[in-house]
Design an enzyme around this catalytic site. Structure first.
Site, mmCIF file in Angstrom:
data_model
loop_
_atom_site.group_PDB
_atom_site.id
_atom_site.type_symbol
_atom_site.label_atom_id
_atom_site.label_comp_id
_atom_site.label_asym_id
_atom_site.label_seq_id
_atom_site.Cartn_x
_atom_site.Cartn_y
_atom_site.Cartn_z
ATOM 1 N N TYR A 62 0.847 -1.133 0.053
ATOM 2 C CA TYR A 62 0.007 0.022 -0.056
ATOM 3 C C TYR A 62 0.909 1.452 0.137
ATOM 4 O O TYR A 62 1.611 1.444 -1.038
ATOM 5 C CB TYR A 62 -0.941 -0.070 1.287
ATOM 6 N N LYS A 108 -30.479 10.335 2.982
ATOM 7 C CA LYS A 108 -31.350 9.999 4.152
ATOM 8 C C LYS A 108 -32.583 10.931 4.272
ATOM 9 O O LYS A 108 -32.289 12.099 4.265
ATOM 10 C CB LYS A 108 -30.366 10.074 5.317
#
Ligand code: GLY
Length: 653
Positions: A316, A490
Site C-alpha cells: 500500500y 437519508k
C-alpha cells in the site's frame, strides 16, 4: 519450458528486486520476471520513509515499519557499494504542520518556533509535529540501483515478461505461463503489487496516486525546504538537487491511467495551501502510479496456499519503507525456513474465515458449510468478513456504524472522532452545508471524502416537496465532492420540533418519488413495522427506525417494534437516533440491526474521540454477538460445571 533458478520472483518492483538481492546475497540463484518496470509503484512514489508521519498506529505494522526504517542506512550503503549509485538516502526528518492545534505530543513545535525553523509556511498554520527519525530516499535512484545490483550479482532479470497464470497441482506451483513460454523453478514469489489479484485470489486492489514535481527557486544558494513537509493529504519532498516532489492523490478508480484535471488541481491546491511559494515554481513533471492496497491496509507476507509459493505484496503506502524488512524476513523464510513472529500479522489467511450468518441475504449460520473460506478484514476496529459486509443499494461497507457531523465542539474533534469510530458512512445535513451554518463551514474540506461515503440528509425539511428538492441538492453536493456515483439520501421529513418525530405520510410520498428518480433512499422513520414494509415495497434501500427521539440519549425504547421490523425486512435495518451509550449500540446490533447511526452521543460526549472509538467497538461486538447466538434466558440458574459423571459423595457405590 524455461527451467529457471532456485527462485522465480514474479514482479520487478521494489519488493521483487529487494528480495532478489537478499536471496542472491545468501547464495540463491534467482530469476525475476518483470512486466513493465516503470509501472512499479516505487517508481511513481516520492520516497518518504515515514512510519511516524503516516501515523501508523502501534502494533505489528508499526513494528515492521520501524524495523525497516532502522535497516535503511546500512541497506542503502551496501547498495551504493555494490553499484556506485547514490540512492539519496537522507535522514532529513519530517515536519507535519497542522492548521488546527489538537493533540500536542512531545515533538510538537509551536508556531513561532516552527516559522523560525521553516520559513514560508502558510501563516494560518498553528504548529507542527516533528518526526526527526523519519527520512527519505530518492526512489527512482533506488530502483535503478537495485536493478543494477541484482544484475551485477547474477540475478536473471527479465524485463517485458508478463506472467499470465500460475499453474498449480496438489497444493504446489508447477509452472508459470508467461508471454514468452512456461517457466519453472523450485520456489516462486508473488510480488506483483497492485496486480497480484490477476494471478491469485488475494484481496489486493489499486489506489491511484497522482504526483507532480516542481523546481524550487533559489535552491543553488539554499534549499527553501530541507525537510519533508507532510500535510493534510499532501506531502512535499525536497531533493538536494532542487527538485520538489509533490504527492499524492488517493483514488479508488481501478487502473485508470493518466493525470486528470481534478487530480492535478487537488494536488497543487493542497501543496500551495501548505507552502505558498510552490505556486510560482516551474513545473517539471506530472505522473501517476497505483498503490497495492488491501482491505486492512496491511501487506500480505509469507506462505501461501501453495507450498512452494511465497507472497510479498499489498504494501500500500509503505512499499519503499518496507522493502529492506520484507526482503530480510522473507529471505529468512524462503532460504532458511526461519519464520519471524512479526510475519504472523501479515499472513494472507487473515482474509479467509469460516462464514458467519449474513442477515441481508437471509442465510442462517446452519445453512452454511462450516469451512467456507471468505475474505476477512481484521483491522482493530473493522474485523469484517467479506461475507458480512454491509450492502446498501449495491454498495458495500465493512463498518456498520454510521455517524454524523452535527453538534461537535470543533472540526478537529469531529474529524478525529469519525476516524476513531472506524465508520465509513457519514451523514451531512444538505441544508446546513449549503448555508454554511455554524459548525458546517469547511465541512467539505475537513473530511476525507475519498475514504468516507457521504450520506446527504434532508434535515430541516417538513414536507415531501421540500425533501425532494433538498435530496436533489444533496446529490449535486456529493458529486462536487467527487462522489459521482453517490445517489444516496437519508430522507428526513420532520414537522415537529419538540420530539423531532418523522412524518410517515410525507416520508412515504417523498420516498416513492425519489426512488423513481434513481435515488437510494434511506428513510428515517418511527419504529412502525407496517410503514417499514411499505417503504421497502416502494423500493427504499434501507429503513432507519429511531430507537428514541433524536439526541435524547434514551436508548432503544421500542425494542419489540424494531425486532418486528428486522424480522420482516428484506433490506438492511439501520437503528437511527436515541442511542446514548455503546451498550445501546451493541444492543441494536445484537437484535440483528444491519447498522446503527449515531451522532449526538459521540459529538457531545466529554471525550468525543474516545466515545467514537467505543461506539465503533460496540457495533463490532454487537454484530459478532448477533452471529455468535446468545444463550436463551432461563428462569432458573444452571450450573457452569456439568454434573454428569461426578462422583456422588453421598453414595460412593
Ligand atoms: N507513501 C505515500 C503515499 O502512498 O502517498
Amino acid at each position: 519450458m524455461n527451467a529457471a533458478s532456485d527462485i522465480l520472483i514474479i514482479g520487478g518492483g521494489i519488493i521483487g528486486l529487494s528480495l532478489a538481492l537478499e536471496l542472491r546475497l545468501r547464495g540463491a540463484s534467482v530469476t525475476i520476471l518483470s512486466r513493465e518496470n516503470k509501472a512499479a509503484a516505487a517508481f511513481a512514489a516520492a520516497g518518504m520513509l515515514a512510519p511516524q508521519a503516516e501515523g501508523i498506529p502501534p502494533g505489528a505494522m508499526r513494528d515492521l515499519c520501524l524495523y525497516s526504517r532502522s535497516l535503511y542506512p546500512d541497506w542503502t550503503r551496501k547498495l551504493e557499494e555494490i553499484t556506485g549509485i547514490d540512492v539519496g538516502y537522507w535522514p532529513c526528518g519530517i515536519l507535519a504542520p497542522v492548521f488546527e492545534k489538537t493533540e500536542v505530543g512531545e515533538e510538537w513545535l509551536e508556531k513561532t518556533t516552527l516559522n523560525l525553523l521553516q520559513p514560508g509556511l502558510n501563516p494560518e498554520i498553528a504548529g507542527a509535529h516533528w518526526f526527526p527519525e523519519d527520512a527519505q530516499v530518492d526512489n527512482r535512484a533506488l530502483m535503478q540501483a537495485l536493478r543494477v545490483a541484482v544484475q551485477d550479482l547474477g540475478v536473471n532479470l527479465r524485463d517485458g515478461v508478463a506472467v499470465q497464470a500460475i499453474q498449480q497441482r496438489q497444493g504446489k506451483v508447477t509452472s508459470l505461463q508467461t508471454t514468452v513460454g512456461d517457466w519453472q523453478a523450485e520456489h516462486y514469489v508473488l510480488a506483483t503489487g497492485a496486480w497480484a489479484k490477476d494471478l491469485l485470489l488475494i484481496p489486493v486492489y489499486p489506489i491511484k496516486g497522482q504526483m507532480a514535481a516542481v523546481q524550487m527557486s533559489g535552491w543553488q544558494e539554499e534549499l527553501p525546504l530541507q525537510r519533508v513537509l507532510f500535510g493534510d493529504r499532501t506531502y512535499l519532498v525536497p531533493r538536494r538537487d532542487g527538485r520538489l516532489i509533490i504527492g499524492a492523490t488517493s483514488e479508488n478508480v481501478g487502473f485508470t491511467s493518466q493525470n486528470t484535471p481534478l487530480g492535478v488541481r487537488d494536488l497543487l491546491e493542497r501543496a500551495i495551501r501548505l507552502f505558498p511559494a510552490v505556486q510560482n515554481w516551474p513545473i517539471q513533471e506530472f505522473w501517476w502510479g497505483f498503490r497495492p492496497a488491501t482491505p486492512d491496509e496491511l501487506p500480505i507476507l509469507g506462505t501461501s496456499p501453495c507450498d512452494n509459493l511465497t507472497l510479498a505484496t499489498g504494501h500500500y503506502r509503505n512499499g519503499i519503507l518496507l522493502a529492506p524488512a520484507t526482503a530480510t524476513l522473507l529471505a529468512d523464510l524462503i532460504w532458511q525456513q526461519k519464520t519471524h513472529p512479526l510475519l504472523d500479522s501479515f499472513h494472507y489467511a487473515r482474509f479467509f474465515h469460516p462464514a458467519p450468518t449474513n442477515q441481508e441475504n437471509g442465510q442462517k449460520m446452519s445453512d452454511r458449510p462450516n469451512a467456507t473460506l471468505v475474505w476477512q478484514t481484521p483491522s482493530e476496529i473493522q474485523p469484517t468478513p467479506a461475507s458480512d459486509l454491509l450492502t446498501i443499494a449495491g454498495k458495500t461497507f465493512h463498518s456498520r456504524l454510521m455517524t454524523g457531523t452535527g453538534k461537535y465542539r470543533d472540526m478537529a474533534a469531529m474529524r478525529q472522532s469519525i476516524a476513531a469510530s472506524g465508520c465509513q458512512i457519514v451523514t451531512v445535513a444538505v441544508r446546513r452545508m449549503q448555508a454554511n451554518a455554524p459548525g458546517h463551514e469547511g465541512l467539505a474540506e475537513a473530511l476525507d471524502w475519498t475514504k468516507l461515503w457521504m450520506l446527504p440528509n434532508t434535515a430541516g425539511c417538513q414536507t415531501a416537496d421540500e425533501v425532494i428538492r433538498v435530496a436533489r441538492l444533496g446529490r449535486e453536493m456529493a458529486k462536487l465532492l467527487g462522489q459521482e456515483d453517490n445517489n444516496f439520501v437519508k430522507l428526513e421529513a420532520i414537522p415537529d420540533a419538540k420530539y423531532l418525530l418523522p412524518d410517515p405520510i410525507e416520508t412515504l410520498i417523498a420516498a416513492e418519488q425519489l426512488v423513481k428518480e434513481g435515488f437510494a433512499v434511506l428513510p428515517y422513520i418511527n419504529a412502525d413495522p407496517v410503514l417499514a414494509k411499505r417503504l421497502e415495497n416502494v423500493g427504499c434501500a434501507t429503513v432507519m427506525p429511531l430507537g428514541s427521539p433524536i439526541g435524547s440519549g434514551q436508548g432503544i425504547k421500542n425494542t419489540a417494534n424494531i425486532q418486528i421490523i428486522i424480522e420482516n425486512a428484506g433490506i438492511p435495518v439501520v437503528v437511527d437516533a436515541g442511542i446514548g451509550a455503546p451498550s445501546e449500540a451493541a444492543q441494536a446490533m445484537e437484535l440483528g440491526a444491519a447498522a446503527v447511526l449515531i451522532n449526538t452521543a459521540i459529538a457531545q460526549a466529554e471525550n468525543p474521540v474516545a466515545m467514537g472509538r467505543a461506539m465503533g467497538l460496540a457495533v463490532e461486538a454487537g454484530r459478532l454477538a448477533y452471529h455468535a447466538g446468545r444463550i436463551p434466558i432461563k428462569a432458573y440458574a444452571s450450573a457452569s460445571s456439568p454434573t454428569l459423571g461426578v462422583i456422588n459423595s453421598a453414595n460412593p457405590n
